[in-house]
Design an enzyme around this catalytic site. Sequence first.
Site, PDB file in Angstrom:
ATOM      1  CG  ASP A  18      -8.350 -13.675  12.242  1.00  0.00           C
ATOM      2  OD1 ASP A  18      -7.319 -13.763  12.100  1.00  0.00           O
ATOM      3  OD2 ASP A  18      -8.828 -12.859  13.393  1.00  0.00           O
ATOM      4  CE  LYS A  53      -6.632 -10.497  10.728  1.00  0.00           C
ATOM      5  NZ  LYS A  53      -5.738 -11.857  10.450  1.00  0.00           N
TER       6      LYS A  53
END
Length: 451
Positions: A165, A125
């Site tokens: 995201d 991430k």
Amino acid sequence: MSLIQDVIAKTKEKDPAQPEFHQAVEEVLNTLQPTVERHPELVKAKIYERIVEPDRVVMFRVPWMDDDGEVHVNRGFRVQFNNAIGPYKGGLRFHPSVNLGIIKFLGFEQIFKNSLTTLPMGGGKGGSDFDPKGKTDNEVMNFCYAFMRELYRHIGPDTDVPAGDIGVGGREIGYLYGYYKKILNDHTGVLTGKGLEYGGSLIRPEATGYGAVYFAGEMLAVRDLDLKKKTAIVSGSGNVAQFTIEKLLDLGAKPISLSDSSGTIIDDAGIDRDKLQYVMELKNIRRGRIKEYAEDYDVPYYPDLSVWDVVKKEGVKGELAFPSATQNEIDAEHAQALVDNGCICVSEGANMPSTQEAVDIFQENKLLYGPGKAANAGGVSTSGLEMSQNSTRLSWSREEVDQKLHGIMKSIHKTALDAAEAYGDSGNYVMGANVAGFLKVAKAMLAYGVV
Ligand code: NDP
Ligand code: 2IT
């Protein structure tokens, strides 16, 4: 102290300022005790100690210039957490709240989520504390270029494949991909969520929301129920919330709420397709606030309150809940209010939207509770399908991708239920998802030896 408690304690001790990461580690490890008992080989190889430590953390300076010529400095992150079963894979978040602890929590969750998808993807991430709100397209482009100017050297189609995201959607992926392609002269599947014209997959924008609704459908079917005519409480108004609402409408449910960081609207008449179209235009093109919905459709607006605050305050009733905004948006009091107001099913579109206390309340009250790493895995699954299409230089039809997505969500649901049953807590999707996701990665790590 048990092994699990020892690993949790040491994780907290090493990085005391990372509460979200601690929460994610505790949530996963506290369900893995049965694996400790059944798999001494994993204990011996210190897999539990190894899995909480990222393979690599990259942090970098992102200097960029705004339209007035002023220089700004943001911080960039990419946490490459675990690539035992495939290249690192996971989104990029641009939001002022981003810090290392938040990116680590998201990267850690991503390991198990990606393992559940059935596709070969490791966990990673990244993101930045950059706030895209109120910035011009030109400023967002400048920032994305500056971010990629460093990130490019750490990623690659077989190494690490970022995606979107919070705060990173089609516009940002376009700028990021355009700059990567420019400096490397490679047109390759290094990012997912790309536009259809340049290697994106049909259904990727829809996938997280659609997947969360498919997952709810699977959970309800276990009790011989379905989505038809059920009232659904949805939070957020971004990518995940919008396509959750679209699929709820397809399947005959009635979504009634939306929010952003400024407030919440409740529309008792239901958010229909015309209103959803309005929200998509408002949020994706005009980049306005959800307050305008309340003004244009004459429904109540609750400034500074989350959807769950309003559920608690006004006693909003609904059988289904789809938290689709951010982490820890549902606390114990919100969870109790949902239970009291007749909620039977929670399917998490967001990552870790419920605190541990809230999860406990859902489980004590026997709600169908689908944790994010299972319920929102449709997004990254379809990213995996985008990678496959890029590798083979083919593109699949909408129906083909949607069918595969639906199949993957069914498979994740079954895998979680089967693991919960096999490891002694029947019906517990949290435990089932964690155990199944963990075992695949752990066995791969074991196969590699001590490396
Ligand atoms: P978007 O940026 O498209 O939308 C986020 C929405 O949540 C916006 O309405 C935003 O309001 C609201 N929000 C964000 N942060 C906060 C906050 N701190 N407090 C209150 N409201 C907030 O993001 P996505 O829809 O893509 O992501 C939503 C959630 O889903 C996140 O938890 C993400 O990690 C998760 N997720 C996303 C996937 C994807 O494919 N995009 C896949 C799997 C999970 P505002 O506009 O005011 O900021
Ligand atoms: O949290 C997530 O799974 C995402 N933001 C999607 C990641 C991806 O690589 O598509």
